[in-house]
Enzyme design. Structure first.
Site, PDB file in Angstrom:
ATOM      1  N   TYR A 227       0.851  -1.190   0.000  1.00  0.00           N
ATOM      2  CA  TYR A 227       0.000   0.000   0.000  1.00  0.00           C
ATOM      3  C   TYR A 227       0.882   1.232   0.000  1.00  0.00           C
ATOM      4  CZ  TYR A 227      -2.841  -3.781   1.827  1.00  0.00           C
ATOM      5  OH  TYR A 227      -3.443  -4.991   2.008  1.00  0.00           O
TER       6      TYR A 227
ATOM      7  N   GLU B   2      -0.012   7.986  -9.491  1.00  0.00           N
ATOM      8  CA  GLU B   2      -0.405   6.594  -9.290  1.00  0.00           C
ATOM      9  C   GLU B   2      -0.209   5.732 -10.537  1.00  0.00           C
ATOM     10  OE1 GLU B   2      -1.247   4.218  -7.518  1.00  0.00           O
ATOM     11  OE2 GLU B   2      -1.563   5.031  -5.511  1.00  0.00           O
TER      12      GLU B   2
END
Length: 474
Positions: free
Chosen positions: A165, A274
């Site tokens: 994560y 991202e």
């Protein structure tokens, strides 16, 4: 060959010509990330990058693009560097069938060499931090394996999650983490907060290459990533006990960070460039208090550049997304032949399948969207016949061009869940999803004129091999 730590894998990469050591002095920004970004543009044979002469850092040792090519990915699995993508996926699927392989507990983990605790923790002193994209809101740990346990069933080894994560450094001993709601750590946090408790976690940096692959896999809630890593390695995964939390962590990690996600505490995290190729913006995210850091002397800081695909993250999560979807679909639909979920972590998936009856392909597509991974990621499914290789995009485009009647074969389902990072979602976390049925209709679906397809000549397969041999011998 099974690698027990990052360093042994880097040694193999160097021996195979897949590690580029950059000895000239470089700037932490923009040089480190720009070099890793450039490696993603080189193509399938790009090497890992190693830096040990970084302006402003006295002992920085930084590895990037470790998984960032199909050659490196093959070597991580102990395969020859030239193994094709399709063969890597097939071997991945074969090894999946050995799951579970119990891990091996070891003492004297190398990360026990140095320890800092409490008020003495200063991540800026231990890690050579730098931004990955120029619009990032701060420094990120984006290739660490995060270990957490189900607070209502902490002794269940299978429910102990190991996942990757994104984590932003927001202070000397403070981090912000983004737990996507579909991921196990978010389920653990939700349970802890319902009890009014903090959630203990361990964050491990610089792990062996297969552990990183396993930590990025969409597995079942009670399936152990350590047991899957053992299956993929072909040998038990070495683990050790983290001293503060008592959690199981990889034995060969470079750094082990222990602390808690503070119950109901939130702070702005982001923006961050991202894997979707877009910045995700800033949002209020859970906060980690770091209580202890253990690390090897002169640790190697492994970081992962991600941005506009393809980058290293696409190699890390390519086969390990294809194979779980294949196995989950095939358990209910044995007709499914292959799954290609290489594209942006499976937001688009291509499935080849045989068909039992008319409408079957659309049912397979809907099931793909409701797998554990599909709930948060799969937004577009292309279904093709069993004689179409989903990894061969020209074949897939032919099937879409010749077999799709948009009025009947494109199904759009509104208002389904998707991860919050998906830039096309509206509102955030909600999207329409699409199935494109590019298969040949079968009874009782008798649409179209597909009765006389052209097939490859029987001799073509043998001639393919002969031509490949002749070309290789030139």
């Amino acid at each position: 060959m099974a690698y027990d730590d990052l360093r042994s894998f880097l040694t193999t990469l160097e021996a195979e010509g897949q590690l580029l050591k950059i000895t000239e002095e470089v700037l932490p920004e923009p040089d480190l990330a720009a070099a890793a970004n450039a490696a993603g543009r080189i193509g399938e044979g790009a090497p890992a990058l190693y830096f040990d002469n970084v302006t402003g850092f006295s002992h920085a040792r930084i590895a990037m693009n470790v998984h960032g090519s199909w050659r490196n990915h093959a070597l991580a699995l102990g395969l020859p560097a030239g193994t094709s993508v399709k063969d890597q996926v097939e071997e991945f699927a074969r090894r999946w069938d050995a799951f579970p392989v119990a891990p091996e507990r070891r003492e004297d983990a190398p990360w026990r060499e140095n320890t800092v605790e409490g008020a003495h923790v200063d991540l800026f002193q231990i890690l050579p931090l730098f931004r990955l994209n120029d619009g990032d809101g701060g420094f990120y740990l984006d290739k660490g394996a995060v270990v957490s346990r189900d607070p209502q069933d902490p002794d269940d080894f299978g429910k102990q999650n190991v996942g990757i994560y994104r984590i932003e450094v927001i202070g000397r001993g403070r981090l912000a983490i983004q737990p996507v709601p579909m991921h196990d750590v978010a389920l653990h946090l939700r349970k802890a907060e319902s009890l009014g408790e903090d959630l203990p976690i361990a964050i491990t940096l610089g792990n062996d290459p297969v552990m990183t692959i396993a930590a990025g896999m969409p597995m079942g809630y009670d399936q152990s990533e350590y047991e899957m890593a053992g299956a993929l390695r072909g040998a038990p995964t070495p683990i050790a006990t983290a001293p503060l939390t008592g959690f199981d962590v990889p034995w060969g990690s470079e750094v082990v960070i222990e602390g808690v996600i503070e119950s109901r505490e939130r702070q702005i995290e982001g923006p961050f460039g991202e894997f979707t190729g877009h910045y995700s913006g800033g949002r209020r995210m859970p906060v980690i208090r770091v209580d202890r850091v253990s690390y090897r002397t002169d640790p190697i800081f492994e970081s992962l550049y991600l941005g506009m695909p393809w980058t290293e993250v696409d190699y890390v999560v390519g086969p390990n997304t294809c194979v779980p979807l294949l196995k989950q679909l095939r358990a209910e639909f044995p007709e499914v032949q292959a799954v290609n979920a290489m594209y942006t972590h499976g937001l688009t998936v291509i499935i080849s399948t045989k068909k039992r009856y008319g409408g079957f392909a659309k049912a397979v597509g809907m099931r793909a969207m409701t797998t554990p991974h599909g709930l948060g990621y799969v937004t577009q499914v292309i279904v093709v016949d069993e004689d179409i290789d989903p990894f061969n995009l020209p074949q897939v485009m032919w099937a879409m061009s010749a077999k799709v009647n948009p009025g009947d074969d494109v199904v759009i389902i509104p208002n389904l869940s998707v991860m919050e990072l998906a830039p096309a979602a509206s509102p955030i976390g909600i999207t329409s999803k699409m199935i494109i049925d590019a298969t040949t209709p079968v009874s009782p679906d008798n649409r179209g004129n597909f009765s006389t397809p052209v097939r490859d000549l029987p001799e073509a397969k043998e001639w393919t091999k002969r031509l490949q041999s002749l070309i290789a011998a030139r």
